[in-house]
Design a protein around this motif. Structure first.
Motif, PDB file in Angstrom:
ATOM      1  N   UNK A 128       0.821  -1.219   0.000  1.00  0.00           N
ATOM      2  CA  UNK A 128       0.000   0.000   0.000  1.00  0.00           C
ATOM      3  C   UNK A 128       0.854   1.268   0.000  1.00  0.00           C
ATOM      4  N   UNK A 129       0.489   2.225  -0.822  1.00  0.00           N
ATOM      5  CA  UNK A 129       1.124   3.551  -0.774  1.00  0.00           C
ATOM      6  C   UNK A 129       0.045   4.580  -1.059  1.00  0.00           C
ATOM      7  N   UNK A 131      -1.935   8.320  -1.516  1.00  0.00           N
ATOM      8  CA  UNK A 131      -1.750   9.645  -2.118  1.00  0.00           C
ATOM      9  C   UNK A 131      -1.443  10.640  -0.998  1.00  0.00           C
ATOM     10  N   UNK A 147      -9.139  13.423 -10.180  1.00  0.00           N
ATOM     11  CA  UNK A 147      -8.361  13.385  -8.951  1.00  0.00           C
ATOM     12  C   UNK A 147      -7.215  14.390  -9.042  1.00  0.00           C
ATOM     13  N   UNK A 149      -4.430  14.384  -7.737  1.00  0.00           N
ATOM     14  CA  UNK A 149      -3.122  13.762  -7.906  1.00  0.00           C
ATOM     15  C   UNK A 149      -2.795  13.505  -9.372  1.00  0.00           C
ATOM     16  N   UNK A 150      -3.810  13.114 -10.163  1.00  0.00           N
ATOM     17  CA  UNK A 150      -3.547  12.826 -11.580  1.00  0.00           C
ATOM     18  C   UNK A 150      -3.168  14.094 -12.334  1.00  0.00           C
ATOM     19  N   UNK A 217       3.567   5.322  -7.749  1.00  0.00           N
ATOM     20  CA  UNK A 217       3.308   4.558  -6.509  1.00  0.00           C
ATOM     21  C   UNK A 217       1.916   4.785  -5.919  1.00  0.00           C
ATOM     22  N   UNK A 218       1.444   6.023  -5.796  1.00  0.00           N
ATOM     23  CA  UNK A 218       0.135   6.188  -5.162  1.00  0.00           C
ATOM     24  C   UNK A 218      -1.052   5.754  -6.012  1.00  0.00           C
ATOM     25  N   UNK A 219      -0.882   5.582  -7.327  1.00  0.00           N
ATOM     26  CA  UNK A 219      -2.066   5.229  -8.117  1.00  0.00           C
ATOM     27  C   UNK A 219      -2.048   3.813  -8.657  1.00  0.00           C
ATOM     28  N   UNK A 220      -0.865   3.258  -8.887  1.00  0.00           N
ATOM     29  CA  UNK A 220      -0.817   1.849  -9.255  1.00  0.00           C
ATOM     30  C   UNK A 220      -0.476   1.077  -8.000  1.00  0.00           C
TER      31      UNK A 220
ATOM     32  N   UNK B 260      -9.752   6.580  -5.747  1.00  0.00           N
ATOM     33  CA  UNK B 260      -9.146   7.803  -6.246  1.00  0.00           C
ATOM     34  C   UNK B 260     -10.145   8.607  -7.074  1.00  0.00           C
ATOM     35  N   UNK B 281      -2.655  -6.093   0.815  1.00  0.00           N
ATOM     36  CA  UNK B 281      -1.879  -5.235  -0.067  1.00  0.00           C
ATOM     37  C   UNK B 281      -2.463  -3.824  -0.172  1.00  0.00           C
TER      38      UNK B 281
END
Lengths: 294, 426
Positions: A128-129, A131, A147, A149-150, A217-220, B260, B281
């Motif tokens: 897990x990572x 946003x 979003x 972040x995108x 990392x935060x989205x995949x 998201x 996960x």
């Protein structure tokens, strides 16, 4: 609600935007590949694995040292870039005089080893990572939720691509680099340490991959195969753009992201294939790629 | 590369490495075959030896819920069934989720004396091996594949399908959600046998409960990394439920990206094939509230807890066993009991007879409790609908799920008459 090609317009705009975002990743990765190929003549198959390492280093920084996203954005490219420098010194530098194929095989092997090590250590299902809180949430654009972040990814990738292009095309350092690829002995005769410059160039290309990894990392899902799923597509992007062409890599990265996004609307089953179809057509019509010099 | 161990794995581990490394490469299939080919020469002197080949995903997206853990659980069963008049040997290989690679290894294994192939996640690979086991009159003990066709149109007298299938998963999650108001659905489906079967079976339950399927997006498997395009399509369909007809990292990435894009504000997400491994996960803050159907969870009762504690020292990273891994344990236990009952020599000679004996005996193991194997090869046991706990409810690592509903064994699976299995005489 208006329809375009039988698809509601808002949905189409949304998909355009999403394609652009995915294109940002393609652009970042193919840029690094193009820099390495253009200046070192190495087909860096390890690029996907190094992208994955970038994401894992971000996760490790958070999990082991408590350093969050912004630190990772700064540190991960340095750490993975340093690893790239070691790789170049130990292995890749021995192959410059040989055919491209040797570099391809070596870096492919390295990619498998790196992936295997991470898979053994961390498993395959991902880590897990989240946003970062500063970029969490989304904007309501009427036609879709974007979003934040995108949006950040697109802007950041554009800036990184532009900066790399400027360094290589418009600075003295870039001029040395380009000169060294044309005629290394001559540049060396002017007192420039060419081997060191080449090593650092590889490190910089790798750092770009790692930067992409942190952004991803935060989205995949952060998992060992995240790079190998992307790398083949990214290679196709580089081939379409023209091997070694920096501007070509960036423009085709964004462009193909959009094409792929559109395919996901009209015929999703083909979305993994469409880029390769384009690649075949481009290779038939312009073997050097859209922006390459034959 | 030979293995003469009972319930241990060093040589097999080497094998999986050799094939795992080649996963993406053109050399992968050749490597796996070369490795598999050298496996079974050593232990020929001892007799009788039952040879089990665990054929699973050692390097891809399903590695954690299956993979080395499936090998560990198979070995656990082999250890617990030691000293019954035969020895048990466990080998392993990586099928890389490719039917051709899996089929090649299976042929070679069966030809070289492997009696039963265990696990085989990924339905396309499982369906290929289902045919090979039948052709060679060997045994196929499937735990990891989900397509309900294995005991339906493709059913075989040499196959036992143990843990779950798309019908059970669809009924557990799909029917429960449709009943509680989730009457419009949009699917994101992995574009291969398993995804299609899961979507088809779920749609049936949704429609039977008066619901409607508004759309579906089939994405290329395993080449898709970003699901946002499909999620936005799902969002604009205005369906109440997003059905994820996929598994492994694809499911967790979908869930992560669905949050998201704000889908969770007005849609419920149903991961149709999930285990707590995906929750592990994703992390509880992202996964909380998700519903999933499983026939096994380590914290179900005293017997499951005892089983989990026994097997954990063998598990990679001391992880808790998943449903598929526990299924490898359960199906191997039952197979070896049948072998002990009919005699190892006869069981080795006739795979069909061994499976027939498995069907004739009631099952009982710590992971799944009591049950039976039906005539079509389907093992039946209760299924449980779980909800992922909120972070505050979790008492520690691996404490992720709470039971919401239980479906009794006889209702959890597709009625035997509806499967279209040619073995079943009406």
């Amino acid at each position: 609600m208006e329809d375009l090609f039988g698809i509601p317009a808002p949905l189409l705009f949304g998909q355009l935007l999403l394609g652009l975002i995915n294109g940002a990743f393609y652009a970042m990765l193919s840029l690094g590949l193009a820099v390495i190929f253009g200046l070192l003549n190495i087909v860096n198959m390890a690029h996907g694995a190094l992208f994955m390492m970038g994401a894992f280093v971000a996760w490790l920084l958070l999990d082991k040292l408590g350093l969050g996203y912004w630190w990772a954005l700064l540190l991960s490219p340095f750490i993975v870039g340093a690893f790239g420098v070691v790789l170049e010194k130990l292995f890749i530098s021995r192959l410059y005089k040989l055919d491209h194929l040797y570099g391809l095989l070596l870096t492919f092997g390295l990619a498998l080893v790196i992936e295997g090590v991470f898979r053994n250590e961390f498993g395959s299902s991902g880590l897990p990572y989240r946003i970062p809180p500063e970029l969490a949430g989304s904007w309501d654009l009427d036609f879709m939720f974007l979003p934040i972040y995108r949006a950040w990814v697109v802007v950041f990738a554009l800036v990184a691509c532009l900066a790399t292009w400027l360094v290589i095309e418009k600075t003295r350092l870039g001029a040395y680099l380009r000169a060294a690829t044309e005629n290394a002995p001559l540049v060396q005769a002017f007192g420039v340490n060419v081997p060191r410059m080449v090593t650092l160039t590889y490190g910089a290309g790798v750092a770009l991959a790692a930067l992409g990894g942190v952004l991803a990392a935060p989205i995949y899902s952060v998992n060992p195969q995240m790079g190998s799923n992307l790398i083949i597509v990214v290679f196709a992007v580089v081939v379409i753009g023209g091997m070694g062409s920096i501007l070509g890599a960036v423009l085709t990265g964004f462009g193909l992201g959009i094409v792929e996004g559109m395919t996901k609307v009209f015929y999703p089953e083909a979305s993994a294939t469409v880029i390769f179809v384009i690649m075949v057509i481009v290779l038939l019509a312009r073997p050097a790629g859209l922006f390459g010099r034959a | 590369m030979a293995t003469d161990q009972r319930g241990r794995m060093p040589a097999g581990a080497q094998l999986s490495d050799a094939s795992g490394i080649g996963r993406r490469g053109v050399l992968g299939a050749a490597g796996a075959l070369a490795a598999a080919g050298g496996v079974i020469t050593a232990a020929r002197a001892q007799a009788p030896t039952i040879r089990l080949g665990v054929l699973t995903d050692m390097s891809g997206p399903y590695r954690d819920p299956t993979g080395p853990g499936s090998v560990a659980c198979t070995q656990q069963a082999a250890t617990e069934m030691a000293n019954r008049g035969f020895t048990v040997e466990v080998i392993q290989a990586d099928h890389q989720n490719k039917p051709d690679v899996g089929a090649n290894i299976a042929r070679q294994w069966y030809d070289q004396g492997v009696d039963a192939i265990v696990d085989v996640p990924t339905s396309s690979v499982a369906l290929a091996i289902n045919g090979i086991a039948r052709e060679k009159n060997k045994v196929f003990l499937n735990s990891g594949a989900a397509s309900s066709d294995l005991t339906g149109s493709a059913c075989s007298p040499n196959t036992v399908h143990f843990t779950y299938d798309t019908y059970m998963l669809a009924k557990g999650t799909g029917a429960a959600l449709a009943r509680s108001g989730g009457d419009t659905w949009f699917f994101i489906t992995a574009d291969y046998a398993f995804g299609h079967a899961l979507q088809r079976d779920t749609s049936r339950f949704v429609e039977a409960a008066g619901g409607k399927v508004l759309g579906a997006a089939r994405y290329p498997f395993p080449a898709t990394t970003d699901f946002s395009a499909f999620l936005v399509q799902a969002q604009s369909s205005r369906a109440k439920v997003l059905g994820l007809a996929n598994a492994g990292t694809d499911t967790s990435t979908c869930i992560k990206q669905a949050r998201e894009f704000g889908l969770t504000r007005n849609m419920k997400i149903a991961g149709l094939l999930m285990s707590f491994m995906e929750v592990h996960s994703l992390g509880l803050p992202t996964a909380q509230g998700l519903l999933m159907t499983e026939p096994f969870y380590w914290d179900l009762n005293d017997r499951t807890r005892a089983f989990a504690e026994r097997v954990r020292p063998r598990m990679p990273g001391q992880a808790m066993p998943t449903q598929v891994q526990a299924g490898c344990y359960g199906v191997t236990m039952h197979y070896l009991k049948a072998v002990a009952d009919m005699g190892a020599v006869q069981a080795k000679a006739d795979g069909r007879a061994a499976v027939a004996r498995m069907k004739a005996m009631p099952t009982d193991d710590d992971a799944f409790g009591q049950g039976r194997v039906r005539e079509d090869g389907r093992k039946i046991h209760p299924s449980y609908l779980f909800e992922v706990k909120a972070p505050a409810e979790s008492r520690g690592p691996w404490d992720y799920l709470k039971i919401v509903a239980t479906t009794p064994a006889e209702e959890a699976f597709r009625p035997i008459a509806e499967g279209g299995c040619p073995l079943v005489r009406s």
